[in-house]
Design a protein around this motif. Structure first.
Motif, PDB file in Angstrom:
ATOM      1  N   GLY A 144       0.817  -1.212   0.000  1.00  0.00           N
ATOM      2  CA  GLY A 144       0.000   0.000   0.000  1.00  0.00           C
ATOM      3  C   GLY A 144       0.845   1.254   0.000  1.00  0.00           C
ATOM      4  N   CYS A 145       1.929   1.241   0.794  1.00  0.00           N
ATOM      5  CA  CYS A 145       2.834   2.401   0.832  1.00  0.00           C
ATOM      6  C   CYS A 145       3.522   2.603  -0.512  1.00  0.00           C
ATOM      7  N   LEU A 186       3.216   5.826  -2.947  1.00  0.00           N
ATOM      8  CA  LEU A 186       4.390   6.598  -3.352  1.00  0.00           C
ATOM      9  C   LEU A 186       4.438   6.769  -4.868  1.00  0.00           C
ATOM     10  N   ILE A 187       4.155   5.668  -5.608  1.00  0.00           N
ATOM     11  CA  ILE A 187       4.160   5.736  -7.074  1.00  0.00           C
ATOM     12  C   ILE A 187       3.100   6.716  -7.570  1.00  0.00           C
ATOM     13  N   PHE A 188       1.924   6.648  -6.972  1.00  0.00           N
ATOM     14  CA  PHE A 188       0.840   7.557  -7.369  1.00  0.00           C
ATOM     15  C   PHE A 188       1.239   9.015  -7.142  1.00  0.00           C
ATOM     16  N   ILE A 240       3.022  14.934 -13.478  1.00  0.00           N
ATOM     17  CA  ILE A 240       1.952  15.516 -14.297  1.00  0.00           C
ATOM     18  C   ILE A 240       1.788  17.001 -13.987  1.00  0.00           C
ATOM     19  N   ILE A 241       1.829  17.344 -12.725  1.00  0.00           N
ATOM     20  CA  ILE A 241       1.683  18.751 -12.333  1.00  0.00           C
ATOM     21  C   ILE A 241       2.845  19.583 -12.855  1.00  0.00           C
TER      22      ILE A 241
END
Length: 217
Positions: free
Chosen positions: A33-34, A38-40, A47-48
């Motif tokens: 989950g971590c 982190l990847i997300f 993207i930003i």
């Protein structure tokens, strides 16, 4: 000896403590989950950053669409018989770069001539570089014979236009270009230019009118 009915009256027996080993599934699920989180976050950050960079580029450069016009068209021959088209069409095409900071590399140009969507010739003007706020002129000449099987609708249009001496000829240019900003160059993009022309046969009373072409990506 008196009966005790199974009861025990000795010293209290201490309760045994139970030990639960932590399962590996919980630790693994937490780590996965971590990692996904982190990847997300990294992808979202990229993207930003790219979005901000693109916005700043547009804000600084303010790119304008290239302006293309056909200023002259000379049609000295345009005859059709026995499924064969004989033609001689010379064009004068102006290409205007209205940008103050962007230069343009025209790496490849293909100009196609069509009669009601039936292509009868292609020309390949020489590549060139176009500086800021400059105009270049292309002079493609479509001349020769081409076997062309017109369908019923195209044949009807041919008969109608042949009677008036004014022909609907479309010229489409397929480009491979790169933009230059200072020392930086973009990757190759492939815009298309469409010019819908009404061309009078030479010697007729009608005069060709300058036609604006559409630049699209």
């Amino acid at each position: 000896m008196s009966q005790l009915n199974g009861a025990y009256y000795g010293p209290a027996i201490p309760a045994q403590k139970s030990y639960n080993r932590p399962g590996r599934g919980g630790v693994c699920g937490c780590c996965c989950g971590c990692l996904f989180s982190l990847i997300f976050k990294l992808i979202l950050t990229v993207i930003i950053i790219v979005g901000i960079a693109a916005f700043l580029f547009w804000l600084i450069v303010r790119p304008n669409v290239v302006k293309v016009h056909v200023t002259d068209a000379t049609l000295t021959q345009f005859s059709y018989s026995n499924n064969t088209l004989r033609y001689d069409l010379a064009l004068n095409i102006t290409v205007r770069n209205p940008n103050k900071r962007l230069g343009i590399y025209y790496d490849n140009i293909e100009a196609r001539a069509l009669f009601h969507d039936a292509r009868f010739d292609s020309q390949y003007p020489d590549p060139f570089y176009q500086g800021h706020k400059t105009t270049n002129v292309l002079n493609p000449v479509f001349k020769g014979t081409h076997v062309l099987a017109l369908d019923a609708d195209q044949s009807a249009e041919w008969n109608k236009e042949n009677a008036t001496g004014l022909y609907q000829i479309d010229v489409k240019m397929y480009l491979r270009v790169r933009f230059k900003l200072g020392v930086f160059k973009t990757k190759t993009v492939k815009p298309k230019v469409s010019c819908d022309l009404l061309v009078p046969l030479k010697g007729s009373a009608t005069v060709f009118e300058t036609t604006k072409c559409d630049w699209s990506r």
